[in-house]
Design a protein around this motif. Structure first.
Motif, PDB file in Angstrom:
ATOM      1  N   LEU A 135       0.830  -1.201   0.000  1.00 15.46           N
ATOM      2  CA  LEU A 135       0.000   0.000   0.000  1.00 15.46           C
ATOM      3  C   LEU A 135       0.868   1.256   0.000  1.00 15.46           C
ATOM      4  O   LEU A 135       0.543   2.250  -0.658  1.00 15.46           O
ATOM      5  N   GLN A 136       1.967   1.225   0.738  1.00 15.16           N
ATOM      6  CA  GLN A 136       2.864   2.373   0.768  1.00 15.16           C
ATOM      7  C   GLN A 136       3.446   2.671  -0.611  1.00 15.16           C
ATOM      8  O   GLN A 136       3.758   3.821  -0.922  1.00 15.16           O
ATOM      9  N   GLU A 137       3.570   1.637  -1.423  1.00 15.48           N
ATOM     10  CA  GLU A 137       4.130   1.821  -2.763  1.00 15.48           C
ATOM     11  C   GLU A 137       3.119   2.425  -3.733  1.00 15.48           C
ATOM     12  O   GLU A 137       3.499   3.134  -4.668  1.00 15.48           O
ATOM     13  N   ILE A 138       1.838   2.142  -3.519  1.00 14.51           N
ATOM     14  CA  ILE A 138       0.845   2.526  -4.531  1.00 14.51           C
ATOM     15  C   ILE A 138      -0.152   3.575  -4.068  1.00 14.51           C
ATOM     16  O   ILE A 138      -0.944   4.071  -4.867  1.00 14.51           O
ATOM     17  N   ILE A 139      -0.115   3.942  -2.787  1.00 14.57           N
ATOM     18  CA  ILE A 139      -1.056   4.943  -2.282  1.00 14.57           C
ATOM     19  C   ILE A 139      -0.281   6.087  -1.642  1.00 14.57           C
ATOM     20  O   ILE A 139       0.592   5.862  -0.807  1.00 14.57           O
ATOM     21  N   VAL A 140      -0.613   7.321  -2.035  1.00 10.54           N
ATOM     22  CA  VAL A 140      -0.028   8.508  -1.422  1.00 10.54           C
ATOM     23  C   VAL A 140      -0.828   8.849  -0.177  1.00 10.54           C
ATOM     24  O   VAL A 140      -2.066   8.880  -0.208  1.00 10.54           O
ATOM     25  N   LEU A 141      -0.116   9.088   0.920  1.00 16.63           N
ATOM     26  CA  LEU A 141      -0.772   9.311   2.214  1.00 16.63           C
ATOM     27  C   LEU A 141      -1.854  10.373   2.131  1.00 16.63           C
ATOM     28  O   LEU A 141      -2.962  10.181   2.632  1.00 16.63           O
ATOM     29  N   ASN A 142      -1.544  11.486   1.467  1.00 18.42           N
ATOM     30  CA  ASN A 142      -2.497  12.600   1.432  1.00 18.42           C
ATOM     31  C   ASN A 142      -3.659  12.378   0.467  1.00 18.42           C
ATOM     32  O   ASN A 142      -4.573  13.196   0.415  1.00 18.42           O
ATOM     33  N   ASP A 143      -3.609  11.295  -0.311  1.00 16.62           N
ATOM     34  CA  ASP A 143      -4.702  11.011  -1.248  1.00 16.62           C
ATOM     35  C   ASP A 143      -5.635   9.909  -0.746  1.00 16.62           C
ATOM     36  O   ASP A 143      -6.568   9.528  -1.451  1.00 16.62           O
ATOM     37  N   ILE A 144      -5.384   9.393   0.458  1.00 20.29           N
ATOM     38  CA  ILE A 144      -6.182   8.267   0.965  1.00 20.29           C
ATOM     39  C   ILE A 144      -7.660   8.631   1.032  1.00 20.29           C
ATOM     40  O   ILE A 144      -8.533   7.851   0.631  1.00 20.29           O
ATOM     41  N   ALA A 145      -7.964   9.827   1.535  1.00 17.21           N
ATOM     42  CA  ALA A 145      -9.366  10.227   1.696  1.00 17.21           C
ATOM     43  C   ALA A 145     -10.111  10.285   0.373  1.00 17.21           C
ATOM     44  O   ALA A 145     -11.345  10.212   0.351  1.00 17.21           O
ATOM     45  N   ASP A 146      -9.380  10.398  -0.734  1.00 14.93           N
ATOM     46  CA  ASP A 146     -10.018  10.531  -2.044  1.00 14.93           C
ATOM     47  C   ASP A 146     -10.063   9.217  -2.819  1.00 14.93           C
ATOM     48  O   ASP A 146     -10.499   9.197  -3.969  1.00 14.93           O
ATOM     49  N   HIS A 147      -9.611   8.130  -2.195  1.00 16.76           N
ATOM     50  CA  HIS A 147      -9.656   6.833  -2.865  1.00 16.76           C
ATOM     51  C   HIS A 147     -11.107   6.454  -3.146  1.00 16.76           C
ATOM     52  O   HIS A 147     -11.995   6.694  -2.314  1.00 16.76           O
ATOM     53  N   PRO A 148     -11.404   5.867  -4.307  1.00 17.44           N
ATOM     54  CA  PRO A 148     -12.796   5.534  -4.650  1.00 17.44           C
ATOM     55  C   PRO A 148     -13.493   4.612  -3.643  1.00 17.44           C
ATOM     56  O   PRO A 148     -14.719   4.602  -3.591  1.00 17.44           O
ATOM     57  N   HIS A 149     -12.735   3.831  -2.851  1.00 17.30           N
ATOM     58  CA  HIS A 149     -13.362   2.995  -1.833  1.00 17.30           C
ATOM     59  C   HIS A 149     -13.608   3.759  -0.536  1.00 17.30           C
ATOM     60  O   HIS A 149     -14.437   3.342   0.274  1.00 17.30           O
ATOM     61  N   ILE A 150     -12.881   4.852  -0.324  1.00 16.90           N
ATOM     62  CA  ILE A 150     -12.919   5.550   0.966  1.00 16.90           C
ATOM     63  C   ILE A 150     -13.713   6.848   0.895  1.00 16.90           C
ATOM     64  O   ILE A 150     -14.434   7.193   1.840  1.00 16.90           O
ATOM     65  N   ALA A 151     -13.615   7.559  -0.223  1.00 13.79           N
ATOM     66  CA  ALA A 151     -14.330   8.839  -0.359  1.00 13.79           C
ATOM     67  C   ALA A 151     -15.833   8.718  -0.079  1.00 13.79           C
ATOM     68  O   ALA A 151     -16.400   9.595   0.587  1.00 13.79           O
ATOM     69  N   PRO A 152     -16.518   7.643  -0.543  1.00 13.87           N
ATOM     70  CA  PRO A 152     -17.956   7.545  -0.239  1.00 13.87           C
ATOM     71  C   PRO A 152     -18.264   7.525   1.253  1.00 13.87           C
ATOM     72  O   PRO A 152     -19.330   7.983   1.672  1.00 13.87           O
ATOM     73  N   TRP A 153     -17.332   7.012   2.072  1.00 12.16           N
ATOM     74  CA  TRP A 153     -17.579   7.003   3.513  1.00 12.16           C
ATOM     75  C   TRP A 153     -17.523   8.414   4.074  1.00 12.16           C
ATOM     76  O   TRP A 153     -18.263   8.746   5.023  1.00 12.16           O
ATOM     77  N   ARG A 154     -16.662   9.243   3.514  1.00 15.06           N
ATOM     78  CA  ARG A 154     -16.634  10.644   3.955  1.00 15.06           C
ATOM     79  C   ARG A 154     -17.976  11.318   3.665  1.00 15.06           C
ATOM     80  O   ARG A 154     -18.503  12.065   4.490  1.00 15.06           O
TER      81      ARG A 154
END
Length: 755
Positions: free
Chosen positions: A46-65
């Motif tokens: 995950l550290q290789e493919i996800i930027v820390l500051n973009d986690i909230a905007d991930h298509p699986h996570i943004a809907p929860w926000r």
């Protein structure tokens, strides 16, 4: 015992699906390194493919926000379990062992980026329900807490007959139902909101079941709950009921899960294209009928908020002409309800066929789409549900929207879209609109304080013949007529000080600066700063002024200046800002004395803390490097750091007691530099010598070193009175006061890579 989802949940969150895994006769006492190894490998990937500051905007996570916003919980304060888990994991690179079962569902949650949780079935009383909290819910103690708390009315939560099992949907679980070493029978839940790929949820559920059987023993079975199948029986007459047996489903690798997530964006683009074609066809149809989809303006006599305000003041039945963007529309036979939004808010519209006439009502039904700008005339009334509404007597399409707006529930999942198409972000996101309105108020508040102190606002050149005023790499351009290279300004400092020489003793400029440097969550190549200078004062006075300035601005835009939320921190602007010299700060955080930094003694500290690039540097650079590494990351509450080394302060006046230091301060809040100030160097001979040193450094390859500015030296030779100057990065100040951790979210059009 039933596990069920109440109908109200589907009305508010359509497309919700739960994957249920029930495990019996498990052993939750084993401590298996195998699961920990898999967990750590997943985190590393995950550290290789996800930027820390973009986690909230991930298509699986943004809907929860968006879901959290919908039931009134701040998604920045109360993170969904999957966002919290992913953020901690990517940031720290590991997760501690809790128990085998918990480690397993954490592994699956991270791998598939889905919220997951587990409860001990022996602790459940009655049915398990996913529902909405009412007025008289029972208080519960959450994991890690000692005090019992009552769920907020309207929040989504899991409950049984004994009270809440999990608060704020999947934010935090109750202590009473947690998995322990004694757990034998447990229920696990994986949750997905649109548009998670069904293959992802299926793979996650079945992998969770197989992992539980393999490492905890016993047996596992599954069920899926959605709007068509909202409940499943877990137990009847004291006996557990078998669910669907586990199937062999292809396990997805972490990068394949991310690929499936990216398909969400591809699918949405296809939908946009289809909808665009439909709307363009409507435009052609309207023009063939003699209707212009983008006609001339229509005068209005009220805003949406005025309609509400005047109704409350007794103006029921008043005629209005309003205009706005259509953001909601639903038909009911020969009537329809809509909602428009303008700069002040929203108002509901009521369309009736017998009022509009058959032709106009048919036009509304056939040609209006969400996103269209429309003009309406009508009178105000209140519906049976208490909603102030306009009964529409006339409607005109003002501007056809050719693409669908982001869905109200899902919002804009792709962070790049938010930045590249800011107009779309502002249409769809109330939080974004509010943040930029607050930015405008912050800038107005800054100007108001300067006016109070009789500062004069000025404008100085953006194009400089010599880059100066700060240590930074400039942008360079060329003026064809003058046949000269010019530089976008990196700071207005030297021009503002020329004005002080000219007799303008209190000046400020609020404008853009440009620095040809990296882009990060705190840096943008062009940024807004306010810089100001006052004669006959020193940097101690300036600390008082800067503290007062920031406190006054915060008081204008924040509800509670004693509890200003910023990321994980709560900042207090009511207390006096702390003040420490740089040597005092290093001594505190390096656990030494100031004498340990004198002369060559500082080398021991540089070696002890392995300060990079400082071994062969001067004493001042070593002190500054120690500060940056040891102190700066720990400065959370507002703190002034004073007495900077002269080597890193080429424009600041030397300290009268120690010529190796300068009369300079920087203000740090939440480990960000917010303000920089110093008593100005007005000795032209000293300034010329420092410029020479900086010019030598530039010749040696330092691209950020200051150039020699002979004209500025000449200005100083006419005599600049004792002066102190300061600057504040406005974008960072806005970040602090709007609880925004990325600078791109407070700049309307941030710098982005070319597509």
């Amino acid at each position: 015992m039933l596990f069920k989802i109440d109908p109200i949940i589907f009305s508010q969150y359509p497309g919700l699906t739960l994957g249920i895994v029930v495990a019996h006769d498990i052993d939750n006492t084993t401590d298996l390194s195998t699961i920990q190894d898999q967990l750590n490998a997943t985190i590393k990937k995950l550290q290789e493919i996800i930027v820390l500051n973009d986690i909230a905007d991930h298509p699986h996570i943004a809907p929860w926000r968006h879901a959290y916003k919908q039931f009134g919980s701040n998604p920045k304060k109360y993170l969904s379990s999957v966002e919290n888990l992913t953020t901690r994991s990517v940031k720290k690179g590991q997760l501690g062992h809790i128990s085998t079962a918990v480690d397993i569902y954490n592994l699956v949650s991270l791998k598939y980026l889905l919220p997951a949780g587990g409860e001990d079935l022996a602790t459940i009383v009655g049915d398990i329900r996913l529902t909405v909290a009412g007025d008289n819910e029972k208080p519960i103690v959450l994991l890690g807490d000692t005090a019992a708390r009552v769920p907020d009315k309207g929040e989504v939560f899991y409950t049984d007959d004994n009270g809440a099992i999990c608060r704020r949907w999947n934010w935090k679980e109750a202590d009473r139902t947690k998995l322990t070493a004694n757990t034998k029978d447990a229920v696990f839940v994986l949750e997905s909101l649109p548009r998670v790929n069904k293959q992802v949820l299926d793979a996650a559920v079945y992998e969770l079941g197989h992992l539980l059987e393999r490492y905890c023993g016993g047996s596992a079975a599954v069920a899926f709950l959605d709007e068509k199948n909202p409940s499943v029986a877990l137990k009847k007459n004291g006996t557990y009921i078998p669910l669907n047996p586990l199937k062999d489903v292809d396990v997805l690798a972490v990068d394949l899960v991310q690929h499936k997530a990216s398909e969400i964006l591809v699918d949405s683009h296809a939908e946009l294209s289809r909808e665009h074609a439909i709307r363009v066809a409507k435009v052609h149809s309207m023009r063939e009928a003699g209707i212009e989809p983008w006609p001339a303006f229509r005068p209005i006599n009220a805003t949406c908020q005025q309609v509400h305000d005047e109704f409350q003041s007794g103006h029921e039945g008043k005629q209005y002409q309003v205009a706005g963007r259509l953001v909601a529309f639903r038909e009911h036979g020969k009537t329809a309800f809509g909602q428009i939004i303008d700069r002040t808010g929203k108002v509901q519209l009521y369309f009736r066929q017998d009022v509009l006439g058959d032709s106009l009502f048919a036009f509304v039904q056939k040609n209006l789409d969400l996103g269209d700008s429309i003009w309406c005339s009508g009178e105000s009334f209140k519906t049976k549900t208490g909603e102030v509404t306009l009964k529409v007597t006339d409607v005109v399409l003002l501007s056809k929207c050719l693409y669908p707006l982001p869905e109200k529930f899902h919002g804009i999942a792709d962070v790049e879209t938010r930045y590249r198409q800011r107009y779309l972000d502002l249409i769809a996101e109330a939080d974004s609109r509010a943040r930029f309105k607050k930015r405008s108020k912050i800038i107005a508040a800054l100007r108001h304080v300067f006016e109070q102190y009789e500062f004069m606002e000025v404008e100085t050149p953006m194009l400089h013949p010599i880059p100066g005023g700060a240590a930074a790499k400039p942008f360079v351009t060329h003026h064809n007529v003058l046949d000269a290279d010019l530089y976008l300004r990196i700071a207005p400092e030297l021009y503002l000080k020329r004005l002080v020489v000219g007799g303008f003793e209190r000046v400020y400029e609020l404008n853009r600066n440009f620095r040809n440097e990296g882009v990060s969550t705190r840096h943008n190549p062009e940024f807004t700063a306010v810089e100001w200078y006052i004669a006959h004062h020193d940097y101690v006075w300036m600390m008082d002024f800067t503290e007062n300035l920031i406190k006054q601005v915060a008081a204008q835009v924040c509800d509670d200046v004693a509890h200003i939320a910023y990321g994980q921190y709560v900042l207090d602007f009511t207390k006096p800002f702390a003040r420490m010299s740089m040597m005092q700060a290093v001594a505190q955080y390096a656990h030494c004395t100031e004498s340990d930094m004198h002369g060559d003694a500082i080398n021991k500290l540089v070696s002890k803390y392995a300060v990079k690039g400082a071994a062969d540097a001067s004493w001042g650079y070593k002190l500054y490097a120690l500060f940056e590494q040891l102190v700066e990351p720990s400065l959370i509450q507002p703190t002034f750091i004073t007495e900077f080394p002269v080597e890193v302060s080429p424009l600041a006046k030397r300290n009268a007691n120690n010529p190796a230091l300068t009369d300079r301060f920087e203000l740090f809040i939440a480990h960000m530099e917010i303000a920089n100030a110093f008593t100005e160097l007005n000795d032209p001979f000293d300034q010329a010598e420092r410029f020479k040193q900086q010019a030598a450094a530039k010749t040696a390859g330092d691209e950020e070193a200051h150039a020699y500015d002979a004209d500025f030296i000449h200005a100083l030779e006419y005599g600049m009175p004792p002066t102190v100057g300061a600057g504040i990065g406005v974008d960072r100040l806005v970040m602090l006061l709007t609880n925004t951790t990325s600078i791109k979210d407070v700049i309307l059009f941030p710098a982005l890579k070319k597509k």
